[in-house]
Design an enzyme around this catalytic site. Structure first.
Site, PDB file in Angstrom:
ATOM      1  N   GLU A 152     -24.113   3.185 -53.881  1.00 23.04           N
ATOM      2  CA  GLU A 152     -24.859   4.554 -53.370  1.00 23.04           C
ATOM      3  C   GLU A 152     -23.617   5.344 -53.003  1.00 23.04           C
ATOM      4  O   GLU A 152     -22.311   4.808 -53.137  1.00 23.04           O
ATOM      5  CB  GLU A 152     -25.761   4.419 -52.461  1.00 23.04           C
ATOM      6  CG  GLU A 152     -25.273   3.378 -51.116  1.00 23.04           C
ATOM      7  CD  GLU A 152     -26.298   3.435 -49.945  1.00 23.04           C
ATOM      8  OE1 GLU A 152     -27.308   4.086 -49.798  1.00 23.04           O
ATOM      9  OE2 GLU A 152     -26.106   2.501 -49.170  1.00 23.04           O
ATOM     10  N   LYS A 201     -31.411   0.999 -41.805  1.00 26.49           N
ATOM     11  CA  LYS A 201     -30.957   2.429 -41.555  1.00 26.49           C
ATOM     12  C   LYS A 201     -30.247   2.114 -40.128  1.00 26.49           C
ATOM     13  O   LYS A 201     -30.781   2.565 -38.932  1.00 26.49           O
ATOM     14  CB  LYS A 201     -31.496   3.557 -41.586  1.00 26.49           C
ATOM     15  CG  LYS A 201     -30.788   4.700 -41.942  1.00 26.49           C
ATOM     16  CD  LYS A 201     -31.929   5.841 -42.486  1.00 26.49           C
ATOM     17  CE  LYS A 201     -31.186   7.223 -42.679  1.00 26.49           C
ATOM     18  NZ  LYS A 201     -30.089   7.444 -43.638  1.00 26.49           N
TER      19      LYS A 201
END
Ligand SMILES: *Cc1c(COP(=O)(O)O)cnc(C)c1O
Length: 295
Positions: free
Chosen positions: A184, A151
């Site tokens: 995703e 992330k």
């Protein structure tokens, strides 16, 4: 006006400023988290902080204090603002340095914790009608480059993907990886329900979502067979249901992809069941860390 944690101090929002020489700004050199608090409990705080420290390690960035202190600072930032229902955004950048990319010029990481009173990401009607997705031409980062499992602050692929989806009237982007496998959403993981089994791509071409993990547990408890496998677009188009998971979105049913109805084009039964179960476990002692001492 919320108070922001910035390098050891709580400062009012308008005074929370960092240098234009911060490498987070100059090069997207940093990592972050997105966390939520429900009803006085921070949901899955340990998992989020653990992922933050792993993300930092992945880019060889040393956070200047321990994970336990990070948890305390997050809780403190909520208390400082009197929040019980909030979105929390810890950000660690490489810090202020010279204009060159060399990290040797950066001595102190910048540590920021933003907390904001919670406002919903998608309107409630999107949960009632289901989201419309568009397969974006922007492919998710290949694992050979910047790992899509970290992330980090290089979010431009996701930004452009969502922008493209919205330009064409969709609510969210469906990203494929460079092989054409389903990856995703722009900031959410994806689940596909077909022929009685649930599928989700393995976390190698996407971000290992904390919500994804919780949804997997809920599905297993509900007795569903869950398979972590590569999926192509055909599997998605012919699914009975598709839904997304993420801290902000929670569990969001998808009604349409590329103008094609998924299932009957309504939020699916399973997605709604998972969403309801998810709603029941947030804001509890079992999944959360208490922000305020009991009274
Ligand atoms: C954060 C994020 C997710 C979702 O992870 P959660 O922990 O469930 O919020 C999915 N994809 C990307 C790219 C993300 O940055």
């Amino acid at each position: 006006m919320a108070k922001i944690y910035l390098n050891g101090e709580f400062v009012p929002e308008e005074e929370a400023k960092i240098s234009v020489f911060d490498h987070g700004l100059l090069y997207g050199d940093g990592v972050f988290e997105g966390i939520r608090a429900y009803d006085g409990y921070v949901f899955k705080l340990d998992d989020h902080v653990d992922r933050l420290y792993r993300s930092a390690r992945a880019i060889n960035l040393e956070i200047p204090f321990e994970a336990g202190d990070m948890k305390d600072k997050i809780l403190e930032s909520l208390r400082e603002n009197g929040f019980g229902e909030a979105y929390i955004r810890p950000i660690i950048t490489r810090g202020k340095g010279s204009l060159g990319i060399d990290t040797d010029s950066c001595s102190d990481p910048t540590v920021i914790i933003i907390s904001k009173e919670w406002e919903s990401l998608y309107g409630t009607e999107l949960y009632e009608e289901g989201l419309k997705m568009l397969t974006t031409t922007f492919r998710n980062q290949p694992k050979e480059g910047l790992p899509p499992t970290v992330k980090h602050m290089n979010y431009l692929t996701n930004v452009l993907a969502l922008m493209q989806a919205k330009t064409w009237g969709a609510d969210e982007a469906l990203m494929l990886d460079t092989q054409g496998n389903v990856s995703e959403g722009s900031a959410d993981n994806i689940f596909v329900y077909r022929k009685g089994a649930v599928y989700t791509p393995p976390v190698i071409n996407n971000l290992p979502g904390i919500t994804r993990g919780v949804v997997l547990e809920l599905l297993e408890e509900m007795g569903y067979e869950v398979k972590e496998e590569d999926l192509g677009l055909a599997e998605v188009f012919t699914a009975d249901e598709v839904f997304l998971s993420g801290t902000a979105a929670e569990v969001a049913p998808v009604a349409e992809i590329d103008g094609r109805k998924i299932g009957d084009g309504e939020p699916g039964e399973l997605a709604l069941q998972v969403k309801e179960k998810f709603g029941k476990i947030t804001g509890t002692e079992e999944t959360g860390t208490r922000i305020y001492q009991s009274t």
